[in-house]
Write a protein that holds these residues in place. Structure first.
Motif, PDB file in Angstrom:
ATOM      1  N   LEU A  81      26.056  43.173  33.855  1.00  0.00           N
ATOM      2  CA  LEU A  81      27.333  42.688  34.369  1.00  0.00           C
ATOM      3  C   LEU A  81      27.241  41.205  34.722  1.00  0.00           C
ATOM      4  O   LEU A  81      26.376  40.818  35.510  1.00  0.00           O
ATOM      5  N   PRO A  82      28.123  40.383  34.159  1.00  0.00           N
ATOM      6  CA  PRO A  82      28.176  38.989  34.623  1.00  0.00           C
ATOM      7  C   PRO A  82      28.592  38.967  36.093  1.00  0.00           C
ATOM      8  O   PRO A  82      29.275  39.888  36.559  1.00  0.00           O
ATOM      9  N   PRO A  83      28.210  37.950  36.829  1.00  0.00           N
ATOM     10  CA  PRO A  83      28.553  37.908  38.261  1.00  0.00           C
ATOM     11  C   PRO A  83      30.062  38.029  38.507  1.00  0.00           C
ATOM     12  O   PRO A  83      30.866  37.443  37.781  1.00  0.00           O
ATOM     13  N   ILE A  84      30.414  38.818  39.493  1.00  0.00           N
ATOM     14  CA  ILE A  84      31.806  38.930  39.958  1.00  0.00           C
ATOM     15  C   ILE A  84      31.850  38.182  41.289  1.00  0.00           C
ATOM     16  O   ILE A  84      31.236  38.605  42.263  1.00  0.00           O
ATOM     17  N   GLU A  85      32.559  37.047  41.300  1.00  0.00           N
ATOM     18  CA  GLU A  85      32.556  36.184  42.478  1.00  0.00           C
ATOM     19  C   GLU A  85      33.925  35.994  43.108  1.00  0.00           C
ATOM     20  O   GLU A  85      34.063  35.253  44.078  1.00  0.00           O
ATOM     21  N   ASN A  86      34.920  36.657  42.544  1.00  0.00           N
ATOM     22  CA  ASN A  86      36.258  36.559  43.132  1.00  0.00           C
ATOM     23  C   ASN A  86      37.133  37.708  42.627  1.00  0.00           C
ATOM     24  O   ASN A  86      36.750  38.446  41.712  1.00  0.00           O
ATOM     25  N   GLU A  87      38.287  37.842  43.238  1.00  0.00           N
ATOM     26  CA  GLU A  87      39.208  38.941  42.911  1.00  0.00           C
ATOM     27  C   GLU A  87      39.688  38.869  41.470  1.00  0.00           C
ATOM     28  O   GLU A  87      39.842  39.893  40.804  1.00  0.00           O
ATOM     29  N   GLU A  88      39.910  37.657  40.973  1.00  0.00           N
ATOM     30  CA  GLU A  88      40.387  37.500  39.593  1.00  0.00           C
ATOM     31  C   GLU A  88      39.384  38.071  38.587  1.00  0.00           C
ATOM     32  O   GLU A  88      39.768  38.753  37.629  1.00  0.00           O
ATOM     33  N   GLN A  89      38.112  37.805  38.791  1.00  0.00           N
ATOM     34  CA  GLN A  89      37.084  38.334  37.885  1.00  0.00           C
ATOM     35  C   GLN A  89      37.020  39.862  37.958  1.00  0.00           C
ATOM     36  O   GLN A  89      36.831  40.524  36.946  1.00  0.00           O
ATOM     37  N   TRP A  90      37.173  40.409  39.149  1.00  0.00           N
ATOM     38  CA  TRP A  90      37.181  41.862  39.321  1.00  0.00           C
ATOM     39  C   TRP A  90      38.405  42.469  38.639  1.00  0.00           C
ATOM     40  O   TRP A  90      38.305  43.480  37.935  1.00  0.00           O
ATOM     41  N   GLU A  91      39.563  41.853  38.812  1.00  0.00           N
ATOM     42  CA  GLU A  91      40.786  42.350  38.168  1.00  0.00           C
ATOM     43  C   GLU A  91      40.665  42.280  36.649  1.00  0.00           C
ATOM     44  O   GLU A  91      41.121  43.180  35.943  1.00  0.00           O
ATOM     45  N   THR A  92      40.031  41.226  36.147  1.00  0.00           N
ATOM     46  CA  THR A  92      39.822  41.085  34.701  1.00  0.00           C
ATOM     47  C   THR A  92      38.945  42.211  34.172  1.00  0.00           C
ATOM     48  O   THR A  92      39.220  42.784  33.103  1.00  0.00           O
ATOM     49  N   LEU A  93      37.893  42.533  34.901  1.00  0.00           N
ATOM     50  CA  LEU A  93      37.011  43.638  34.496  1.00  0.00           C
ATOM     51  C   LEU A  93      37.776  44.964  34.473  1.00  0.00           C
ATOM     52  O   LEU A  93      37.684  45.735  33.509  1.00  0.00           O
ATOM     53  N   LYS A  94      38.564  45.222  35.504  1.00  0.00           N
ATOM     54  CA  LYS A  94      39.339  46.462  35.542  1.00  0.00           C
ATOM     55  C   LYS A  94      40.368  46.496  34.411  1.00  0.00           C
ATOM     56  O   LYS A  94      40.520  47.527  33.748  1.00  0.00           O
ATOM     57  N   ASP A  95      41.063  45.390  34.185  1.00  0.00           N
ATOM     58  CA  ASP A  95      42.058  45.342  33.111  1.00  0.00           C
ATOM     59  C   ASP A  95      41.420  45.614  31.749  1.00  0.00           C
ATOM     60  O   ASP A  95      42.004  46.311  30.911  1.00  0.00           O
ATOM     61  N   LYS A  96      40.243  45.073  31.533  1.00  0.00           N
ATOM     62  CA  LYS A  96      39.537  45.330  30.273  1.00  0.00           C
ATOM     63  C   LYS A  96      39.208  46.814  30.147  1.00  0.00           C
ATOM     64  O   LYS A  96      39.369  47.420  29.077  1.00  0.00           O
ATOM     65  N   LEU A  97      38.769  47.424  31.236  1.00  0.00           N
ATOM     66  CA  LEU A  97      38.462  48.852  31.226  1.00  0.00           C
ATOM     67  C   LEU A  97      39.708  49.663  30.887  1.00  0.00           C
ATOM     68  O   LEU A  97      39.667  50.558  30.041  1.00  0.00           O
ATOM     69  N   TRP A  98      40.843  49.359  31.517  1.00  0.00           N
ATOM     70  CA  TRP A  98      42.078  50.110  31.234  1.00  0.00           C
ATOM     71  C   TRP A  98      42.524  49.900  29.802  1.00  0.00           C
ATOM     72  O   TRP A  98      42.908  50.863  29.126  1.00  0.00           O
ATOM     73  N   ASP A  99      42.483  48.654  29.332  1.00  0.00           N
ATOM     74  CA  ASP A  99      42.900  48.361  27.951  1.00  0.00           C
ATOM     75  C   ASP A  99      41.997  49.051  26.939  1.00  0.00           C
ATOM     76  O   ASP A  99      42.476  49.641  25.962  1.00  0.00           O
TER      77      ASP A  99
END
Length: 158
Positions: A81-99
């Protein structure tokens, strides 16, 4: 209902919208998790973010095969996992999972049932059916971990 439609329904249940088996799903569990919670380390357990990444890594790898590509994923990279350092990066990871989850289900629905008994990439990987069943089981396994880790994190912050 066709076998592939039933499998796609089961896959969506664990990732996106079901409650039948575990009374929850990935989306349900992750919707209110902050990036700080997602990256909180509890003892030697994986973080919630690592587990979300891990599941998406395998989903994306199978999508590549479903679309005619090679099986390029390797277990040794599945927690990179690349570092998650803010909410935007976490939301991007979740969005990729849903997509990716929805794309996986759509591709599965388009497969003929006869494909389920075909060899998946190489005989050592058995059939499409075994790999798809394995993916669903793998998701439930890590959903249980995420649920427990989330409870541990929330109980520490009461």
């Amino acid at each position: 209902m066709s076998t592939t439609s039933q499998l796609a329904k089961r896959f969506r249940e664990v990732l996106l919208d079901g409650k039948w088996i575990a009374n929850t799903n990935f989306k349900d569990q992750l919707v209110d998790v902050t990036w700080e919670q997602a990256t909180t380390k509890i003892d030697s357990l994986n973080t919630i973010a690592m587990l979300a990444f891990h599941i998406d890594y395998y989903i994306a790898g199978l999508i590549n095969v479903f679309e005619g590509g090679d099986l390029e994923i390797r277990d040794k990279y599945s927690f990179d996992l690349p570092p998650i350092e803010n909410e935007e990066q976490w939301e991007t990871l979740k969005d990729k999972l849903w997509d990716d989850a929805e794309k996986f289900a759509l591709l599965l629905e388009q497969m003929p049932d006869s494909k389920m008994n075909e060899v998946f990439v190489d005989e050592k990987y058995d059939t499409y059916l075994r790999n798809i069943d394995g993916m669903i089981e793998h998701c439930y396994y890590h959903l249980g971990q995420i649920t427990l880790i989330k409870k541990l994190i929330l109980s520490k912050h009461k």
